[in-house]
Write a protein that holds these residues in place. Structure first.
Motif, PDB file in Angstrom:
ATOM      1  N   LEU A  85       0.821  -1.201   0.000  1.00  0.00           N
ATOM      2  CA  LEU A  85       0.000   0.000   0.000  1.00  0.00           C
ATOM      3  C   LEU A  85       0.859   1.256   0.000  1.00  0.00           C
ATOM      4  N   SER A  86       1.942   1.249   0.737  1.00  0.00           N
ATOM      5  CA  SER A  86       2.815   2.424   0.749  1.00  0.00           C
ATOM      6  C   SER A  86       3.495   2.620  -0.600  1.00  0.00           C
ATOM      7  N   SER A  87       3.882   1.544  -1.285  1.00  0.00           N
ATOM      8  CA  SER A  87       4.475   1.703  -2.613  1.00  0.00           C
ATOM      9  C   SER A  87       3.440   2.229  -3.611  1.00  0.00           C
ATOM     10  N   LEU A  88       2.190   1.817  -3.473  1.00  0.00           N
ATOM     11  CA  LEU A  88       1.126   2.357  -4.313  1.00  0.00           C
ATOM     12  C   LEU A  88       0.954   3.847  -4.072  1.00  0.00           C
ATOM     13  N   MET A  89       0.984   4.267  -2.817  1.00  0.00           N
ATOM     14  CA  MET A  89       0.814   5.682  -2.506  1.00  0.00           C
ATOM     15  C   MET A  89       2.001   6.509  -3.002  1.00  0.00           C
ATOM     16  N   VAL A  90       3.203   5.969  -2.940  1.00  0.00           N
ATOM     17  CA  VAL A  90       4.360   6.677  -3.486  1.00  0.00           C
ATOM     18  C   VAL A  90       4.208   6.827  -4.990  1.00  0.00           C
ATOM     19  N   ASN A  91       3.741   5.769  -5.670  1.00  0.00           N
ATOM     20  CA  ASN A  91       3.508   5.847  -7.111  1.00  0.00           C
ATOM     21  C   ASN A  91       2.462   6.898  -7.445  1.00  0.00           C
ATOM     22  N   ARG A  92       1.351   6.903  -6.739  1.00  0.00           N
ATOM     23  CA  ARG A  92       0.297   7.880  -7.019  1.00  0.00           C
ATOM     24  C   ARG A  92       0.779   9.304  -6.729  1.00  0.00           C
ATOM     25  N   SER A  93       1.525   9.483  -5.672  1.00  0.00           N
ATOM     26  CA  SER A  93       2.048  10.810  -5.349  1.00  0.00           C
ATOM     27  C   SER A  93       3.021  11.296  -6.418  1.00  0.00           C
ATOM     28  N   ALA A  94       3.864  10.400  -6.878  1.00  0.00           N
ATOM     29  CA  ALA A  94       4.806  10.767  -7.942  1.00  0.00           C
ATOM     30  C   ALA A  94       4.058  11.124  -9.222  1.00  0.00           C
ATOM     31  N   TYR A  95       3.027  10.374  -9.534  1.00  0.00           N
ATOM     32  CA  TYR A  95       2.264  10.645 -10.748  1.00  0.00           C
ATOM     33  C   TYR A  95       1.539  11.983 -10.659  1.00  0.00           C
ATOM     34  N   ARG A  96       0.929  12.241  -9.520  1.00  0.00           N
ATOM     35  CA  ARG A  96       0.166  13.483  -9.365  1.00  0.00           C
ATOM     36  C   ARG A  96       1.062  14.712  -9.277  1.00  0.00           C
ATOM     37  N   SER A  97       2.305  14.527  -8.861  1.00  0.00           N
ATOM     38  CA  SER A  97       3.215  15.670  -8.811  1.00  0.00           C
ATOM     39  C   SER A  97       3.966  15.870 -10.117  1.00  0.00           C
TER      40      SER A  97
END
Length: 116
Positions: A85-97
């Motif tokens: 879940l944390s790797s998913l959130m890092v991916n989503r944060s990177a994508y949104r930024s």
């Protein structure tokens, strides 16, 4: 009894070797993969499996000594739930930024979802 101890020790060694293999695979993926999205995928999946198998081996070792350690089981459960879940959130944060995808990326499934 001696045969059973030898079997348990063999299973523990095999689990540790499998865990080290997946952890090493994760480290190689972090170095070799081209972008943040691939790297976090490698770290989130294979490192989780590697750490979990090593912890299962530790649990079996203590169990063979007659000690039942619930803390190890809880740690396995929490790692199983939180690391991917944390790797998913890092991916989503990177994508949104706005971190760019690799040049070799074929599709962008999140583009429609996050368009302004």
């Amino acid at each position: 009894m001696l045969f059973l101890n030898a079997v348990i020790e063999t299973v523990i060694v095999i689990l540790i070797v499998i865990g080290v293999f997946f952890t090493l695979l994760s480290a190689i993926g972090l170095i070799r993969l081209p972008d943040v999205y691939s790297r976090t995928h490698a770290a989130g999946k294979s490192a989780t499996l590697g750490v979990m198998t090593i912890m299962v081996a530790a649990f079996l070792y203590f169990m063979s000594q007659g000690i039942v350690n619930a803390k190890i089981l809880l740690a396995i459960l929490f790692i199983f739930m939180t690391a991917p879940l944390s790797s998913l959130m890092v991916n989503r944060s990177a994508y949104r930024s706005g971190v760019p995808l690799s040049k070799n990326t074929i599709g962008d499934d999140l583009k429609e979802r996050y368009e302004d």
